[in-house]
Design a protein around this motif. Structure first.
Motif, PDB file in Angstrom:
ATOM      1  N   THR A  44       0.809  -1.225   0.000  1.00  9.11           N
ATOM      2  CA  THR A  44       0.000   0.000   0.000  1.00  9.11           C
ATOM      3  C   THR A  44       0.843   1.276   0.000  1.00  9.11           C
ATOM      4  N   THR A  45       2.162   1.164   0.176  1.00  3.83           N
ATOM      5  CA  THR A  45       3.014   2.356   0.039  1.00  3.83           C
ATOM      6  C   THR A  45       3.167   2.733  -1.430  1.00  3.83           C
ATOM      7  N   LYS A  46       2.741   1.832  -2.324  1.00  2.08           N
ATOM      8  CA  LYS A  46       2.835   2.079  -3.764  1.00  2.08           C
ATOM      9  C   LYS A  46       1.473   2.335  -4.385  1.00  2.08           C
ATOM     10  N   THR A  47       0.483   2.683  -3.557  1.00  2.00           N
ATOM     11  CA  THR A  47      -0.840   3.041  -4.057  1.00  2.00           C
ATOM     12  C   THR A  47      -1.223   4.410  -3.499  1.00  2.00           C
ATOM     13  N   GLU A  48      -2.041   5.112  -4.222  1.00  2.00           N
ATOM     14  CA  GLU A  48      -2.513   6.422  -3.769  1.00  2.00           C
ATOM     15  C   GLU A  48      -3.470   6.264  -2.583  1.00  2.00           C
ATOM     16  N   PHE A  49      -4.360   5.270  -2.687  1.00  2.00           N
ATOM     17  CA  PHE A  49      -5.341   4.972  -1.654  1.00  2.00           C
ATOM     18  C   PHE A  49      -5.310   3.468  -1.366  1.00  2.00           C
ATOM     19  N   ARG A  50      -5.826   3.066  -0.221  1.00  2.00           N
ATOM     20  CA  ARG A  50      -5.867   1.658   0.150  1.00  2.00           C
ATOM     21  C   ARG A  50      -6.831   0.921  -0.783  1.00  2.00           C
ATOM     22  N   LYS A  81     -23.844 -21.359  -4.000  1.00  2.00           N
ATOM     23  CA  LYS A  81     -22.836 -21.873  -4.935  1.00  2.00           C
ATOM     24  C   LYS A  81     -21.487 -21.178  -4.777  1.00  2.00           C
ATOM     25  N   GLN A  82     -21.444 -20.123  -3.993  1.00  2.00           N
ATOM     26  CA  GLN A  82     -20.263 -19.277  -3.789  1.00  2.00           C
ATOM     27  C   GLN A  82     -19.719 -18.774  -5.132  1.00  2.00           C
ATOM     28  N   THR A  83     -20.636 -18.201  -5.918  1.00  2.00           N
ATOM     29  CA  THR A  83     -20.259 -17.609  -7.203  1.00  2.00           C
ATOM     30  C   THR A  83     -20.557 -16.115  -7.186  1.00  2.00           C
ATOM     31  N   ILE A  84     -19.842 -15.400  -8.041  1.00  2.00           N
ATOM     32  CA  ILE A  84     -20.041 -13.956  -8.210  1.00  2.00           C
ATOM     33  C   ILE A  84     -20.069 -13.662  -9.696  1.00  2.00           C
ATOM     34  N   SER A  85     -20.996 -12.812 -10.089  1.00  2.00           N
ATOM     35  CA  SER A  85     -21.062 -12.342 -11.460  1.00  2.00           C
ATOM     36  C   SER A  85     -21.066 -10.817 -11.424  1.00  2.00           C
ATOM     37  N   PHE A  86     -19.990 -10.204 -11.907  1.00  2.00           N
ATOM     38  CA  PHE A  86     -19.890  -8.747 -11.934  1.00  2.00           C
ATOM     39  C   PHE A  86     -20.438  -8.215 -13.250  1.00  2.00           C
ATOM     40  N   SER A  87     -21.075  -7.047 -13.184  1.00  2.00           N
ATOM     41  CA  SER A  87     -21.535  -6.367 -14.400  1.00  2.00           C
ATOM     42  C   SER A  87     -21.549  -4.864 -14.145  1.00  2.00           C
ATOM     43  N   GLU A  88     -21.607  -4.115 -15.231  1.00  2.00           N
ATOM     44  CA  GLU A  88     -21.684  -2.652 -15.164  1.00  2.00           C
ATOM     45  C   GLU A  88     -20.592  -2.058 -14.272  1.00  2.00           C
ATOM     46  N   ILE A  89     -19.392  -2.660 -14.281  1.00  2.00           N
ATOM     47  CA  ILE A  89     -18.283  -2.152 -13.478  1.00  2.00           C
ATOM     48  C   ILE A  89     -17.708  -0.915 -14.153  1.00  2.00           C
ATOM     49  N   GLY A  90     -17.587   0.130 -13.368  1.00  2.00           N
ATOM     50  CA  GLY A  90     -17.002   1.365 -13.851  1.00  2.00           C
ATOM     51  C   GLY A  90     -16.025   1.918 -12.831  1.00  2.00           C
ATOM     52  N   THR A  91     -15.124   2.740 -13.308  1.00  2.00           N
ATOM     53  CA  THR A  91     -14.166   3.388 -12.409  1.00  2.00           C
ATOM     54  C   THR A  91     -14.086   4.863 -12.741  1.00  2.00           C
ATOM     55  N   THR A  92     -13.612   5.633 -11.773  1.00  2.00           N
ATOM     56  CA  THR A  92     -13.302   7.030 -12.062  1.00  2.00           C
ATOM     57  C   THR A  92     -12.064   7.056 -12.950  1.00  2.00           C
ATOM     58  N   LEU A  93     -11.682   8.210 -13.427  1.00  2.00           N
ATOM     59  CA  LEU A  93     -10.600   8.296 -14.419  1.00  2.00           C
ATOM     60  C   LEU A  93      -9.417   9.142 -13.953  1.00  2.00           C
ATOM     61  N   MET A  94      -9.084   9.047 -12.678  1.00  2.00           N
ATOM     62  CA  MET A  94      -7.930   9.804 -12.181  1.00  2.00           C
ATOM     63  C   MET A  94      -6.636   9.129 -12.650  1.00  2.00           C
ATOM     64  N   LEU A  95      -5.593   9.926 -12.765  1.00  2.00           N
ATOM     65  CA  LEU A  95      -4.269   9.418 -13.072  1.00  2.00           C
ATOM     66  C   LEU A  95      -3.417   9.610 -11.831  1.00  2.00           C
ATOM     67  N   CYS A  96      -2.824   8.533 -11.356  1.00  2.00           N
ATOM     68  CA  CYS A  96      -1.982   8.591 -10.163  1.00  2.00           C
ATOM     69  C   CYS A  96      -0.548   8.261 -10.543  1.00  2.00           C
ATOM     70  N   ALA A  97       0.370   8.569  -9.655  1.00  2.00           N
ATOM     71  CA  ALA A  97       1.797   8.371  -9.916  1.00  2.00           C
ATOM     72  C   ALA A  97       2.130   6.906 -10.193  1.00  2.00           C
ATOM     73  N   ASN A  98       1.523   5.997  -9.449  1.00  2.00           N
ATOM     74  CA  ASN A  98       1.813   4.578  -9.634  1.00  2.00           C
ATOM     75  C   ASN A  98       0.491   3.845  -9.870  1.00  2.00           C
ATOM     76  N   MET A  99       0.331   3.329 -11.070  1.00  2.00           N
ATOM     77  CA  MET A  99      -0.911   2.647 -11.451  1.00  2.00           C
ATOM     78  C   MET A  99      -0.733   1.129 -11.560  1.00  2.00           C
ATOM     79  N   GLU A 100       0.410   0.598 -11.109  1.00  2.00           N
ATOM     80  CA  GLU A 100       0.714  -0.830 -11.237  1.00  2.00           C
ATOM     81  C   GLU A 100      -0.351  -1.707 -10.582  1.00  2.00           C
ATOM     82  N   TYR A 101      -0.648  -1.471  -9.317  1.00  2.00           N
ATOM     83  CA  TYR A 101      -1.652  -2.286  -8.625  1.00  2.00           C
ATOM     84  C   TYR A 101      -3.047  -2.047  -9.190  1.00  2.00           C
ATOM     85  N   GLU A 102      -3.322  -0.825  -9.542  1.00  2.00           N
ATOM     86  CA  GLU A 102      -4.618  -0.475 -10.142  1.00  2.00           C
ATOM     87  C   GLU A 102      -4.906  -1.397 -11.327  1.00  2.00           C
TER      88      GLU A 102
END
Length: 139
Positions: A44-50, A81-102
């Motif tokens: 987490t020292t290499k991310t902008e937020f946790r 069944k312990q299953t997950i189905s994701f849909s309509e996933i969106g993110t904000t569009l900020m640019l951070c110094a380190n985007m590796e984990y992102e």
């Protein structure tokens, strides 16, 4: 010797157990820290937020942060069944110094199909081959 015992105790308390359990009663509701991506611990020292994921299973909602940008979308969870189905996933569009984990987190999230208990307050999100792609720890 006492110092080593204390360090070992802290490590045991702060990490998720490597031993998997088959507890079918995993409740995904609430907020979780993303602690591993593809088996590698998140620094987490290499991310902008946790990095986090949160679930409101009654509303089929997922939310969180990929380390820089916010995540929002739909998550259909089948607890039996312990299953997950994701849909309509969106993110904000900020640019951070380190985007590796992102980038790693978002890519892993695309492959999630299920989940299973991982011990000590953790849950593994798995792909279609039951391989852990994200590990979460309850906040």
């Amino acid at each position: 010797m006492k110092k080593i015992s204390i360090i070992a105790a802290v490590i045991a308390l702060c990490s998720c157990s490597a031993t998997k359990t088959t507890d079918a009663a995993v409740d995904l509701n609430g907020e979780w820290d993303i602690v591993k991506v593809d088996g590698n611990a998140v620094d987490t020292t290499k991310t902008e937020f946790r990095p986090t994921l949160g679930f409101e299973t009654a509303k089929d909602n997922v939310f969180g942060c990929a380390g820089c940008n916010s995540i929002n979308g739909k998550a259909k969870v089948d607890a039996a069944k312990q299953t997950i189905s994701f849909s309509e996933i969106g993110t904000t569009l900020m640019l951070c110094a380190n985007m590796e984990y992102e980038q790693q987190i978002l890519k892993a999230l695309e492959s999630v199909k299920g989940y299973k208990a991982a011990g000590k307050g953790c849950v593994d999100l798995t792909d279609g081959s039951d391989k852990t792609v994200l590990q979460l720890k309850k906040q």
